[in-house]
Design a protein around this motif. Structure first.
Motif, PDB file in Angstrom:
ATOM      1  N   SER A 129      48.697  14.400 102.114  1.00 41.71           N
ATOM      2  CA  SER A 129      48.944  14.045 100.708  1.00 41.71           C
ATOM      3  C   SER A 129      47.665  13.580 100.044  1.00 41.71           C
ATOM      4  N   SER A 182      42.885  23.795 103.741  1.00 45.74           N
ATOM      5  CA  SER A 182      44.111  23.033 104.008  1.00 45.74           C
ATOM      6  C   SER A 182      43.921  22.027 105.152  1.00 45.74           C
ATOM      7  N   PHE A 214      51.374   6.896 100.318  1.00 47.69           N
ATOM      8  CA  PHE A 214      52.762   6.483 100.091  1.00 47.69           C
ATOM      9  C   PHE A 214      53.264   5.700 101.301  1.00 47.69           C
ATOM     10  N   ASP A 270      42.892  13.204  98.443  1.00 43.16           N
ATOM     11  CA  ASP A 270      42.256  13.531  97.158  1.00 43.16           C
ATOM     12  C   ASP A 270      41.846  12.268  96.405  1.00 43.16           C
ATOM     13  N   MET A 315      52.391  17.273 100.920  1.00 40.73           N
ATOM     14  CA  MET A 315      53.269  16.680  99.918  1.00 40.73           C
ATOM     15  C   MET A 315      53.026  17.382  98.586  1.00 40.73           C
ATOM     16  N   LEU A 334      55.844  14.709  95.433  1.00 39.36           N
ATOM     17  CA  LEU A 334      56.565  13.666  96.181  1.00 39.36           C
ATOM     18  C   LEU A 334      57.479  14.211  97.276  1.00 39.36           C
ATOM     19  N   SER A 370      51.135  25.147 103.943  1.00 41.42           N
ATOM     20  CA  SER A 370      50.187  25.053 102.827  1.00 41.42           C
ATOM     21  C   SER A 370      49.802  26.454 102.368  1.00 41.42           C
TER      22      SER A 370
HETATM   23  C1  LIG Z   1      51.426  21.413  93.278  1.00 41.12           C
HETATM   24  C2  LIG Z   1      50.866  20.206  93.979  1.00 41.12           C
HETATM   25  C3  LIG Z   1      51.567  19.031  93.975  1.00 41.12           C
HETATM   26  C4  LIG Z   1      51.063  17.903  94.625  1.00 41.12           C
HETATM   27  N1  LIG Z   1      51.792  16.752  94.613  1.00 41.12           N
HETATM   28  C5  LIG Z   1      51.311  15.652  95.245  1.00 41.12           C
HETATM   29  C6  LIG Z   1      52.050  14.423  95.264  1.00 41.12           C
HETATM   30  O1  LIG Z   1      53.157  14.320  94.748  1.00 41.12           O
HETATM   31  N2  LIG Z   1      51.506  13.360  95.898  1.00 41.12           N
HETATM   32  C7  LIG Z   1      50.280  13.427  96.510  1.00 41.12           C
HETATM   33  O2  LIG Z   1      49.849  12.427  97.089  1.00 41.12           O
HETATM   34  N3  LIG Z   1      49.564  14.578  96.528  1.00 41.12           N
HETATM   35  C8  LIG Z   1      50.045  15.673  95.918  1.00 41.12           C
HETATM   36  N4  LIG Z   1      49.331  16.850  95.934  1.00 41.12           N
HETATM   37  C9  LIG Z   1      48.061  16.895  96.723  1.00 41.12           C
HETATM   38  C10 LIG Z   1      48.287  17.505  98.107  1.00 41.12           C
HETATM   39  O3  LIG Z   1      49.337  16.867  98.815  1.00 41.12           O
HETATM   40  C11 LIG Z   1      47.007  17.409  98.945  1.00 41.12           C
HETATM   41  O4  LIG Z   1      45.964  18.113  98.279  1.00 41.12           O
HETATM   42  C12 LIG Z   1      47.185  17.936 100.354  1.00 41.12           C
HETATM   43  O5  LIG Z   1      45.959  17.842 101.038  1.00 41.12           O
HETATM   44  C13 LIG Z   1      47.638  19.402 100.346  1.00 41.12           C
HETATM   45  O6  LIG Z   1      47.829  19.858 101.677  1.00 41.12           O
HETATM   46  P1  LIG Z   1      46.818  20.916 102.342  1.00 41.12           P
HETATM   47  O7  LIG Z   1      45.471  20.223 102.397  1.00 41.12           O
HETATM   48  O8  LIG Z   1      47.361  21.187 103.679  1.00 41.12           O
HETATM   49  O9  LIG Z   1      46.777  22.139 101.461  1.00 41.12           O
HETATM   50  C14 LIG Z   1      49.814  17.983  95.286  1.00 41.12           C
HETATM   51  C15 LIG Z   1      49.109  19.180  95.305  1.00 41.12           C
HETATM   52  C16 LIG Z   1      49.612  20.284  94.656  1.00 41.12           C
HETATM   53  C17 LIG Z   1      48.825  21.574  94.672  1.00 41.12           C
END
Ligand SMILES: Cc1cc2nc3c(=O)[nH]c(=O)nc-3n(C[C@H](O)[C@H](O)[C@H](O)COP(=O)(O)O)c2cc1C
Length: 207
Positions: free
Chosen positions: A141, A16, A145, A182, A96, A99, A10
């Protein structure tokens, strides 16, 4: 005694979820197995380079023929593969993104999946060369999913990771997914993190 390679991908720091979950796992694991050792790599903050033309030329030619330019081009890959092979167990934190996995983690995979080092091509076809390893992948994510749900078919992250690490010989892979981080609101996030935390405790006991 095992040696663990712990990787986060991340780009976020304290915010994160994947990062805090892998750190929780490794801390608890070390408490339970103080003799085990850990190498840490942070792809979110120190990404590895994408492969380029000299890299490809070096990867598909004999090392003894390499010019200084080709030696330099393949040196990061050599370091990353040595590091991968030196470990018995892997703990990877992978959010994620669209996807799938973040491009930082894909760049890492492109560096370590290499003919003659982590897979071979022989009469039987492809053969993974990385055997006897165990992997724990903690994914995060924003949405959910889960298999069997309407969005289940959109998860390209877990199937891709199983396929590519299986390709190089790593088939013992445990996934823990913290989802809904989220889109589930505070309640959904709390529930999901509790579930992930319970799965981590189970993994500490059984991994
Ligand atoms: C560029 C970007 C793309 C993402 N795409 C997806 C997605 O396809 N599906 C989803 O469920 N969340 C998506 N997210 C949300 C992240 O997966 C989520 O905020 C997750 O907690 C990020 O990991 P971290 O907390 O370790 O930073 C996306 C976030 C970012 C910044």
């Amino acid at each position: 005694m095992a040696h663990i390679l712990h990787i986060d991908s991340s780009p976020r720091a304290e915010r994160s979820h994947s990062r805090s979950l892998t750190h929780r796992f490794v801390t608890d694991w070390k408490n339970a197995h103080p003799q085990d050792t850990v190498t840490y790599r942070d792809l979110g903050h120190q990404p590895v380079p994408h492969v380029d033309e000299p890299w490809i030329a070096a990867a598909y030619s004999a090392p003894e023929t390499h010019t200084p330019e080709l030696q330099k081009a393949i040196s990061t890959s050599n370091t990353l593969i040595d590091e991968l092979l030196a470990a018995d167990r892997y703990v990877f934190g992978i959010p994620m993104y669209n996807l799938n996995i973040p491009s930082t983690f894909k760049a890492y995979i492109d560096q370590i999946v290499r003919v003659g080092r982590t897979f071979a091509i022989n009469e039987q076809g492809y053969q993974g060369l990385v055997s006897g390893k165990k992997m724990l992948v903690i994914t995060s994510s924003g949405g959910s999913f889960r298999p069997g749900t309407p969005m289940g078919g959109y998860n390209f992250q877990e199937p891709f990771l199983k396929a590519i690490f299986g390709f190089i010989g790593i088939t013992d892979i445990t996934f823990i997914n913290a989802d809904n981080l989220d889109s589930g609101g505070d309640e959904g996030r709390k529930e999901s993190l509790t579930e992930a935390s319970n799965a981590i405790s189970q993994a500490i006991a059984n991994w």
